[in-house]
Design an enzyme around this catalytic site. Structure first.
Site, PDB file in Angstrom:
ATOM      1  N   ARG A 146      48.332  41.009  37.413  1.00  0.00           N
ATOM      2  CA  ARG A 146      48.031  39.645  37.842  1.00  0.00           C
ATOM      3  C   ARG A 146      49.322  39.037  38.385  1.00  0.00           C
ATOM      4  NH1 ARG A 146      45.806  40.372  32.684  1.00  0.00           N
ATOM      5  NH2 ARG A 146      43.524  40.224  32.594  1.00  0.00           N
ATOM      6  N   LYS A 170      46.822  38.390  29.324  1.00  0.00           N
ATOM      7  CA  LYS A 170      46.110  37.288  28.679  1.00  0.00           C
ATOM      8  C   LYS A 170      46.064  37.516  27.172  1.00  0.00           C
ATOM      9  CE  LYS A 170      43.185  35.924  32.571  1.00  0.00           C
ATOM     10  NZ  LYS A 170      41.805  35.746  33.059  1.00  0.00           N
ATOM     11  N   HIS A 241      44.915  37.557  43.926  1.00  0.00           N
ATOM     12  CA  HIS A 241      44.277  38.668  43.208  1.00  0.00           C
ATOM     13  C   HIS A 241      43.827  39.800  44.140  1.00  0.00           C
ATOM     14  CE1 HIS A 241      44.428  37.651  39.107  1.00  0.00           C
ATOM     15  NE2 HIS A 241      43.197  37.970  38.760  1.00  0.00           N
ATOM     16  N   ARG A 244      45.222  43.206  43.418  1.00  0.00           N
ATOM     17  CA  ARG A 244      44.709  43.657  42.109  1.00  0.00           C
ATOM     18  C   ARG A 244      43.301  44.219  42.270  1.00  0.00           C
ATOM     19  NH1 ARG A 244      45.173  42.891  36.461  1.00  0.00           N
ATOM     20  NH2 ARG A 244      43.320  42.125  35.395  1.00  0.00           N
ATOM     21  N   HIS A 267      41.914  44.346  30.816  1.00  0.00           N
ATOM     22  CA  HIS A 267      40.669  43.629  30.509  1.00  0.00           C
ATOM     23  C   HIS A 267      40.289  43.874  29.047  1.00  0.00           C
ATOM     24  CE1 HIS A 267      39.213  43.616  34.980  1.00  0.00           C
ATOM     25  NE2 HIS A 267      40.025  42.618  34.702  1.00  0.00           N
ATOM     26  N   TYR A 276      33.703  46.030  39.592  1.00  0.00           N
ATOM     27  CA  TYR A 276      34.220  46.892  40.653  1.00  0.00           C
ATOM     28  C   TYR A 276      33.303  48.067  40.945  1.00  0.00           C
ATOM     29  CZ  TYR A 276      38.434  44.170  39.920  1.00  0.00           C
ATOM     30  OH  TYR A 276      39.316  43.128  39.809  1.00  0.00           O
TER      31      TYR A 276
END
Length: 295
Positions: A146, A170, A241, A244, A267, A276
């Site tokens: 990110r 995150k 993004h 990414r 994730h 995706y």
């Protein structure tokens, strides 16, 4: 009917203490609904039934309203009829069995491999800023970081010998991401020939710094990326993004398994990564239609 809407809004203020913006939104949605009823000759809220509400929502859909907007209107109507039923102003709730329209996730914009090459070839390696930008773009595409993770990197989080970076994602979750030989080469070149000239004599720990020798911001990174996208004459909308998304899609197209891509992207839920697979299935279908004799 409009007096009942006013009573409902008063109830929202007094008993539920809703914010002014929320009240304005409820009022706008309900006034649009009343306008629809009046144009259809409906004179009482007691006349409203399930079928009429479905017709109203379908009309909104035909007008091109988004699923989010329709869901917002339906939420206002449900709350309104709940109030009317509670106050015994209607005998039944026609919104009881209505469900919000599914809000489909928007597929991310992805660059082709050729478009990525064009973008990554834009920075000029004859200036410190050019060396920084080349290393930055190569690292973004090589790792799928990110942008917030990229600009937060410090020099000591980059292992050039092992060809990996350590980053905090995150939820402050640390992960180790391989960076590949090409990105490693350009990061090393930037560190040896560019970064020192940008930081001058400051003790800045950041890997990527601006012209003042301070940590590059997300906004600064985005501005740089947009500039190179224009220079590369890319017609797609480029966001922070984009690389990414392209990183993940290109891995899956070339045989990477979903769990590995999930780990690389950081994730927590594999459901986030699964978006995706829609892109790769589309690609597979295009190849099939183009190459199979009986497609």
């Amino acid at each position: 009917m409009r007096e009942l809407v006013d009573e409902f809004l008063y109830y929202l203020v007094v008993e539920r203490g809703l914010a002014e913006n929320t009240l304005a939104s409820y009022n706008s949605d309900l006034q649009q609904f009343l306008h629809y009823l009046e144009n259809g000759g409906v004179k009482s809220l007691r006349e409203v039934n399930h079928g009429l509400l479905v017709a109203y929502l379908m009309k909104m859909q035909q007008e091109g309203r988004s699923p989010a907007t329709i869901s917002q209107h339906l939420a206002a109507l449900k709350s309104f009829y709940h109030f009317l039923l509670r106050e015994r102003l209607v005998e039944s709730d026609p919104t009881a069995n209505l469900e919000s329209p599914r809000q489909l996730k928007k597929l991310p914009q992805v660059l082709t491999v050729d478009e990525v090459e064009r973008l990554l070839n834009q920075p000029r390696p004859d200036t410190p800023a050019g060396l920084r930008d080349k290393a930055m773009l190569e690292l973004l595409y090589a790792t799928g970081l990110r942008v917030s993770e990229l600009v937060a990197l410090n020099v000591d989080q980059v292992n050039l010998e092992g060809e990996f970076v350590r980053c905090l994602g995150k939820g402050s979750r640390e992960r180790v991401v391989p960076m590949g030989q090409v990105a490693c080469f350009h990061v090393r070149t930037y560190l040896e020939n560019g970064r020192g000239k940008l930081i001058k004599k400051t003790a800045e720990p950041a890997l990527f710094v601006n012209q003042h020798g301070r940590r590059l911001s997300r906004q600064g990174c985005w501005k740089i990326l947009k500039g190179y996208a224009r220079a590369a004459n890319l017609k797609k909308e480029i966001t922070p993004h984009t690389l990414r998304h392209s990183f993940a899609t290109h891995l899956l197209e070339n045989g990477a398994d979903l769990r590995s891509v999930q780990e690389l992207l950081g994730h927590a839920d594999i459901g986030t990564t699964q978006i995706y697979t829609h892109l790769t299935r589309k690609k597979i279908r295009e190849v099939y239609d183009r190459t199979h004799p009986r497609a």
